[in-house]
Design a protein around this motif. Structure first.
Motif, mmCIF file in Angstrom:
data_model
loop_
_atom_site.group_PDB
_atom_site.id
_atom_site.type_symbol
_atom_site.label_atom_id
_atom_site.label_comp_id
_atom_site.label_asym_id
_atom_site.label_seq_id
_atom_site.Cartn_x
_atom_site.Cartn_y
_atom_site.Cartn_z
ATOM 1 N N ALA A 348 0.677 -1.162 -0.050
ATOM 2 C CA ALA A 348 -0.045 -0.102 -0.054
ATOM 3 C C ALA A 348 0.922 1.158 -0.013
ATOM 4 C CB ALA A 348 -0.993 0.043 1.413
ATOM 5 N N LEU A 349 0.257 2.308 -0.762
ATOM 6 C CA LEU A 349 1.060 3.576 -0.904
ATOM 7 C C LEU A 349 0.221 4.719 -0.109
ATOM 8 C CD1 LEU A 349 3.565 4.663 -2.105
ATOM 9 C CD2 LEU A 349 2.265 5.278 -4.142
ATOM 10 N N ALA A 350 0.860 5.539 0.732
ATOM 11 C CA ALA A 350 0.246 6.636 1.332
ATOM 12 C C ALA A 350 0.574 7.774 0.405
ATOM 13 C CB ALA A 350 0.479 6.774 2.892
ATOM 14 N N PRO A 351 -0.499 8.874 0.618
ATOM 15 C CA PRO A 351 -0.357 10.158 -0.162
ATOM 16 C C PRO A 351 1.004 10.934 -0.051
ATOM 17 C CG PRO A 351 -2.315 9.919 0.981
ATOM 18 C CD PRO A 351 -1.637 9.011 1.705
ATOM 19 N N ASP A 352 1.703 10.525 0.987
ATOM 20 C CA ASP A 352 3.108 11.144 1.390
ATOM 21 C C ASP A 352 4.246 10.212 0.663
ATOM 22 O OD1 ASP A 352 3.241 9.452 3.050
ATOM 23 O OD2 ASP A 352 3.815 10.560 4.646
ATOM 24 N N GLY A 353 3.629 9.048 -0.033
ATOM 25 C CA GLY A 353 4.664 8.280 -0.371
ATOM 26 C C GLY A 353 5.166 6.890 0.444
ATOM 27 N N GLY A 354 4.579 6.911 1.738
ATOM 28 C CA GLY A 354 4.748 6.245 2.676
ATOM 29 C C GLY A 354 4.415 4.590 2.173
ATOM 30 N N MET A 355 5.227 3.624 2.532
ATOM 31 C CA MET A 355 5.115 2.489 1.918
ATOM 32 C C MET A 355 4.545 1.412 3.187
ATOM 33 S SD MET A 355 7.972 1.699 -0.940
ATOM 34 C CE MET A 355 7.505 0.095 -1.129
ATOM 35 N N PHE A 356 3.422 0.818 3.071
ATOM 36 C CA PHE A 356 2.969 -0.081 4.080
ATOM 37 C C PHE A 356 2.533 -1.335 3.371
ATOM 38 C CE2 PHE A 356 2.163 4.288 5.368
ATOM 39 C CZ PHE A 356 2.231 4.378 6.708
ATOM 40 N N PRO A 357 2.713 -2.592 4.374
ATOM 41 C CA PRO A 357 2.381 -3.775 3.716
ATOM 42 C C PRO A 357 0.792 -3.844 2.817
ATOM 43 C CG PRO A 357 3.434 -4.018 5.842
ATOM 44 C CD PRO A 357 3.219 -2.627 5.920
ATOM 45 N N CYS A 358 -0.010 -3.184 3.691
ATOM 46 C CA CYS A 358 -1.546 -3.227 3.190
ATOM 47 C C CYS A 358 -2.089 -1.953 3.718
ATOM 48 C CB CYS A 358 -2.016 -4.642 3.924
ATOM 49 S SG CYS A 358 -3.808 -4.719 3.661
ATOM 50 N N SER A 359 -3.025 -1.807 3.160
ATOM 51 C CA SER A 359 -3.849 -0.445 3.456
ATOM 52 C C SER A 359 -4.313 -0.514 4.907
ATOM 53 C CB SER A 359 -5.027 -0.359 2.728
ATOM 54 O OG SER A 359 -4.537 0.085 1.261
ATOM 55 N N GLU A 360 -4.479 -1.742 5.471
ATOM 56 C CA GLU A 360 -5.091 -2.000 6.915
ATOM 57 C C GLU A 360 -4.126 -1.474 7.798
ATOM 58 O OE1 GLU A 360 -7.622 -3.399 8.675
ATOM 59 O OE2 GLU A 360 -8.919 -3.664 6.840
ATOM 60 N N PHE A 361 -2.725 -1.343 7.331
ATOM 61 C CA PHE A 361 -1.719 -0.679 8.288
ATOM 62 C C PHE A 361 -1.517 0.793 8.319
ATOM 63 C CE2 PHE A 361 -0.690 -5.206 7.889
ATOM 64 C CZ PHE A 361 -0.506 -5.815 9.051
ATOM 65 N N ILE A 362 -2.104 1.353 7.072
ATOM 66 C CA ILE A 362 -1.961 2.711 6.969
ATOM 67 C C ILE A 362 -2.517 3.391 8.196
ATOM 68 C CG2 ILE A 362 -2.717 4.891 5.946
ATOM 69 C CD1 ILE A 362 -2.376 3.409 3.218
ATOM 70 N N GLY A 363 -1.693 4.275 9.005
ATOM 71 C CA GLY A 363 -2.050 4.682 10.294
ATOM 72 C C GLY A 363 -1.452 4.219 11.444
ATOM 73 N N LEU A 364 -0.879 2.997 11.320
ATOM 74 C CA LEU A 364 0.098 2.187 12.233
ATOM 75 C C LEU A 364 1.607 2.565 11.883
ATOM 76 C CD1 LEU A 364 -2.204 -0.908 12.493
ATOM 77 C CD2 LEU A 364 -2.392 1.168 13.724
ATOM 78 N N GLU A 365 2.035 3.638 12.673
ATOM 79 C CA GLU A 365 3.367 4.189 12.229
ATOM 80 C C GLU A 365 4.305 2.925 12.286
ATOM 81 O OE1 GLU A 365 6.071 6.589 10.499
ATOM 82 O OE2 GLU A 365 3.951 6.947 10.763
ATOM 83 N N GLN A 366 4.238 1.816 13.165
ATOM 84 C CA GLN A 366 5.336 0.963 13.168
ATOM 85 C C GLN A 366 5.452 -0.032 11.903
ATOM 86 O OE1 GLN A 366 2.256 1.129 15.047
ATOM 87 N NE2 GLN A 366 1.823 -0.662 15.971
#
Length: 469
Positions: A348-366
């Protein structure tokens, strides 16, 4: 995903040959499936199965099944290893904005982000797609297109940037948009459908009274009518679907929702049990038994409607469970396998370019593994936040490590297991719900009703790799 698969046949074996379950052979586990004639026999490590007549079970386990299985077991084991550990990312859940114009009860994105978050500027969105294009050239087979799903929050709040990206890269990706549908006006629908973009809209119930309980704007207004208007605009387009999230607020209306969506000629729907990653969603969490009962009744209804009208309404999440059994590598979704698809088949890709394993983790900084604009994608996939997810295996989870259906369920979801139950080695929120789906799927196979639950053409590219009559 590869499209080859295996379709074991029902078994009535003679009573001769070596016994099994003695420590010198495969361990077969018979499980009741609620069928009057058949039980399922599984070898859980390789996800092998056979349907056996109840009165032939002893003969089957001491007959031809063990010796025949032994010959095919290495192939099955290799297939499962590749499916679980050998795949590379082929899709991105691209969040072009943190904002949403709705405040849904069960959303997995924190309210603060949804209320006042940032958009990704159009030039950055196009830059991101260029980076992803170059990356996928190194990982995808020639001639295969990776998938970009504009996801949310609500991607249509930043639609000019999204449309600019689709326009520039329409030959390089297969695009999809998951939307609450409130902003799908005539221009948006014409743009998306003319470019063959898949469109998923969200609707939880057949009536405004129920649908608006959990899906509403920040000022408390329901959006049911706007969603129906969007569905009218999409009618006749092959590439749209409806996503329903099952909660305490709508589960008793799922059968009526099937009737409603079928009457409006929706090509497909998903009826996803809600994720309990964030605390607010747990306030509308149904218990497993009740949720499964209503969900299976809704599946029954899709079959009844198909038999009566000849027109299908596949329920995508159940269809994936069914495919996981009959043709494991043909499954389309990767939530019901372990490790799940997060960080492995997609990220998953956040609007600032942050990369997360899945959208479920966006908002979980760890679980923030890096940034698309500053870090190498392959390196981010190997970071500790991603490894936490890609390293989660049912073999490490109690009691999943002893479960016969562990490779048809996958103990979802790692985000809710971590946030709700305290760790990656814990179960998710709905064990029994998935168990009952698998038993139901075996009944569907036993009754030869598979075609009623899967989309037309699902057999294309599959082949029988094991048969025992």
């Amino acid at each position: 995903m590869a499209s080859s698969g295996r379709i074991p046949q029902r078994l009535a074996a003679p009573s001769r040959g070596r016994f099994v379950n003695t420590g010198n052979g495969p361990t077969f586990q018979p499980i009741a499936i609620g069928h009057q004639d058949y039980v399922a026999v599984l070898e859980s490590d390789t996800a092998f199965w056979a349907l056996v007549r109840r009165d032939r079970l002893a003969d089957a386990l001491s007959g031809e099944l063990p010796s025949t299985y032994r010959k095919a077991a290495p192939k099955f084991a290799a297939e499962m290893r590749q499916l679980r550990f050998g795949l590379k990312p082929s899709a991105v859940y691209f969040n072009p904005t943190e904002r949403c114009n709705l405040d849904c009860t069960y959303c997995y994105i924190p309210r603060k982000m949804r209320h006042g978050g940032q958009h990704m500027p159009a030039e950055k969105l196009i830059e991101a797609l260029g980076i992803l294009k170059r990356y996928f050239r190194t990982t995808m087979p020639r001639g295969s297109l990776p998938q970009i799903i504009f996801h949310g929050a609500e991607p249509m709040l930043n639609r000019e940037a999204v449309f600019a990206g689709i326009e520039e890269f329409h030959k390089d990706f297969r695009f999809g948009v998951q939307t609450n549908a409130t902003l799908l006006d005539d221009h948006a629908v014409e743009f998306l459908t003319s470019r063959n973009v898949s469109v998923g809209v969200s609707l939880d119930a057949p009536t405004a009274l129920v649908a608006d309980r959990t899906r509403k704007s920040w000022d408390g207004q329901g959006v049911y009518r706007k969603v129906l208007d969007a569905m009218d605009r999409l009618k006749g387009y092959h590439g749209w679907s409806v996503i329903c999230t099952i909660s305490t607020e709508n589960l008793r209306h799922l059968v009526r929702l099937v009737d409603f969506l079928h009457s409006r000629e929706a090509p497909m729907c998903l009826m996803n049990i809600l994720r309990c990653t964030l605390r607010p969603s747990r306030g509308v969490k149904p218990d497993d038994t009740t949720a499964a009962g209503h969900f299976l009744q809704a599946l029954d209804r899709t079959c009844e409607l198909y038999r009566r009208t000849g027109r299908k309404l596949p329920v995508g999440n159940f269809a994936n469970i069914l495919l996981a059994i009959i043709a494991p590598t043909a499954r389309r979704l990767m939530c019901d396998i372990s490790p799940c698809g997060g960080g492995r088949c997609f990220f998953a890709l956040a609007p600032d370019g942050g990369m997360f394993p899945c959208s479920e983790f966006i908002g979980l900084e760890q679980f923030h593994g890096g940034n698309l604009f500053t870090d190498d994608i392959a390196a981010v996939l190997e970071t500790d936040p991603f490894k936490l997810v890609t390293g989660r295996k049912v073999e490490d989870i109690e009691p999943c490590n002893r479960c016969a259906i562990r490779h048809f369920c996958g103990s979802p979801c790692p985000a809710e297991a971590h946030e709700m139950n305290g760790g990656m080695n814990r179960t998710g929120a709905f064990c029994e719900f998935y168990e009952k789906q698998v038993r139901y799927a075996f009944r569907v196979i036993a009754d030869e009703k598979v075609d009623a639950y899967l989309w037309d053409g699902w057999r294309e590219g599959t082949k029988d790799s094991f048969r025992l009559a």
